[in-house]
Design a protein around this motif. Structure first.
Motif, short mmCIF file in Angstrom:
data_model
loop_
_atom_site.label_atom_id
_atom_site.label_comp_id
_atom_site.label_asym_id
_atom_site.label_seq_id
_atom_site.Cartn_x
_atom_site.Cartn_y
_atom_site.Cartn_z
N ALA A 173 0.84 -1.19 0.00
CA ALA A 173 0.00 0.00 0.00
C ALA A 173 0.88 1.25 0.00
O ALA A 173 2.00 1.24 0.52
CB ALA A 173 -0.92 0.00 1.22
N ALA A 174 0.37 2.31 -0.58
CA ALA A 174 1.15 3.54 -0.71
C ALA A 174 1.33 4.22 0.63
O ALA A 174 0.35 4.53 1.31
CB ALA A 174 0.46 4.49 -1.68
N GLU A 175 2.59 4.46 0.99
CA GLU A 175 2.87 5.16 2.24
C GLU A 175 2.46 6.63 2.16
O GLU A 175 2.25 7.27 3.18
CB GLU A 175 4.36 5.05 2.59
N TRP A 176 2.34 7.16 0.95
CA TRP A 176 2.03 8.57 0.77
C TRP A 176 0.53 8.86 0.85
O TRP A 176 0.12 10.01 0.82
CB TRP A 176 2.57 9.09 -0.56
N TRP A 177 -0.31 7.84 0.96
CA TRP A 177 -1.75 8.09 0.99
C TRP A 177 -2.17 8.63 2.36
O TRP A 177 -1.78 8.08 3.38
CB TRP A 177 -2.54 6.83 0.67
N PRO A 178 -2.98 9.71 2.42
CA PRO A 178 -3.42 10.26 3.71
C PRO A 178 -4.22 9.23 4.51
O PRO A 178 -5.24 8.71 4.03
CB PRO A 178 -4.31 11.45 3.29
N GLU A 179 -3.76 8.94 5.71
CA GLU A 179 -4.33 7.84 6.50
C GLU A 179 -5.81 8.01 6.80
O GLU A 179 -6.55 7.04 6.84
CB GLU A 179 -3.56 7.70 7.82
N ALA A 180 -6.25 9.23 7.01
CA ALA A 180 -7.64 9.46 7.42
C ALA A 180 -8.60 9.52 6.24
O ALA A 180 -9.78 9.85 6.44
CB ALA A 180 -7.72 10.76 8.22
N THR A 181 -8.13 9.19 5.05
CA THR A 181 -8.99 9.28 3.87
C THR A 181 -9.21 7.90 3.28
O THR A 181 -8.33 7.33 2.64
CB THR A 181 -8.34 10.19 2.79
N PRO A 182 -10.41 7.33 3.49
CA PRO A 182 -10.69 6.00 2.92
C PRO A 182 -10.90 6.07 1.42
O PRO A 182 -11.21 7.13 0.86
CB PRO A 182 -11.99 5.59 3.64
#
Length: 386
Positions: free
Chosen positions: A62-71
């Protein structure tokens, strides 16, 4: 006064989308982002698929750059009601928003009459299928197309011990990436790794008998265990066919990403970022930039536009890179095809070089090969000697 909408729907969990969300949060946006993507594994890093993933044994990460709080909602967009800013979905009905951001990227171009079983590489699913075939004992591969993806695949598969053949209608590898420069050098990289090349040839047929493939190119029959199509990418705009948007080689946009209608007018509240967007450039034409860095800039610039700022993200020169055959290759600026290529730095012991493209009177573009320090200084306009 802020232009930030309260509810933003994004189609595509891309690096451009991630930067849009992250930069918006930094600027104080407290509204809702709804992200839709038809790929069940999204978001993930695409660049490693042709390199580290194909070499390794682990899963697609999974992308580490994806904002965690955004499903991310796994759903396929099948249409857009442009005037209502409403996305039509295959199973989940529809999603309406104050702003719709198109970030669906690009998909693999497939050859006419291409038979089933020819592999490609664009998605995680493609990468898993390719690695599975290699792990199953494939000893040889024919790669059709010598753009950056084709060249990276040739590098990785040769590293895995396969006998690799590359064919392309173009006269040299990475014709588009280099704008016609460094073709002989790139060929040499392939040959040094044992890759067989055929340039300036047309694919006449692809056939499979038992477990073996035959690719006929300009009267020559080539044989291998695998055939991989890497002839290029086409923007994913099929779902927008009846949207009224101008879909000439992607979603045509203003320079800052506002989508245009077929009439030439701006579509209210519709934007496009990343590889799918064809943006108006200084000479009045529209151009797509298939670049990780440029996609990030698109996302950041749109966030700043929403917040009412004059963004400087898009004023920076384009940047792209590739890793292959033991070399990291970086490009800064628009490489003029007719520009003079001058080597200004070399270190043969580590296959390093730096090239300036363009005359001394013009703003130079740069190509760096295993020369990150020199490339960075040149791109920033600093002396290489200081």
């Amino acid at each position: 006064m802020t232009r930030l909408p309260e509810r933003v729907a994004i189609v595509g969990a891309s690096v451009a989308s991630a930067m849009l969300i992250e930069r918006s949060r930094e600027l104080g946006f407290a509204g809702e982002f709804i992200v839709l993507d038809s790929d069940p594994k999204a978001p993930y890093d695409r660049p490693p698929l042709s390199k580290q993933f194909l070499l390794g044994t682990g899963p697609v990460e999974a992308a580490e750059w994806w904002p965690e709080a955004t499903p991310v909602i796994n759903a396929k967009a099948i249409g857009l009601l442009t005037d209502k800013r409403t996305i039509l979905l295959d199973k989940l009905g529809e999603v309406a928003a104050d702003a719709v951001v198109i970030a669906t990227g690009a998909g693999s171009i497939r050859l006419p009459n291409e038979p089933a079983g020819v592999l490609s590489l664009r998605t995680a699913q493609d990468a898993v299928a390719l690695r599975t075939a290699v792990d199953a004992g494939a000893a040889s591969a024919i790669i059709i197309g010598a753009g950056t993806i084709g060249a990276e695949l040739a590098s990785t598969l040769a590293q895995r011990g396969l006998a690799v053949t590359v064919v392309d209608l173009a006269p040299q590898p990475m014709q588009r990436f280099f704008s016609g420069h460094l073709g002989e050098e790139a060929k040499a990289w392939m040959h040094q790794a044992g890759v067989v090349t055929h340039f300036g040839v047309a694919v006449e047929s692809i056939q499979k008998a038992d477990a073996h493939w035959t690719v006929s190119v300009s009267g020559l029959d080539l044989h291998a265990d695998l055939v991989i199509s890497a002839v290029g990418a086409r923007p994913n705009t099929e779902w927008l066919t009846y949207s009224g948007l101008d879909l000439s080689n992607g979603v045509r946009c203003t320079a800052d990403g506002k989508a245009l209608l077929n009439t030439g007018e701006v579509a209210d509240g519709i934007f496009a970022i990343g590889d799918v967007s064809a943006r108006r450039v200084e000479d009045g034409t529209y151009r797509r930039f298939e670049s990780w860095t440029q996609a990030q800039r698109h996302g950041a610039a749109l966030a700043e536009y929403f917040a009412g700022f004059e963004s400087t993200e898009l004023e920076m020169a384009p940047y792209g890179w590739t890793e292959q055959f033991g070399r990291k290759v970086q490009v800064h600026g628009m490489l003029p095809p007719a520009g003079e290529l001058v080597q200004v730095y070399a270190a043969e012991e580590r296959n390093a070089a730096l090239y300036r493209v363009g005359s001394a009177e013009e703003e130079a573009a740069w190509i760096g090969v295993n020369a990150p320090r020199q490339f960075s200084r040149a791109a920033m306009g600093m002396s290489l000697l200081s």
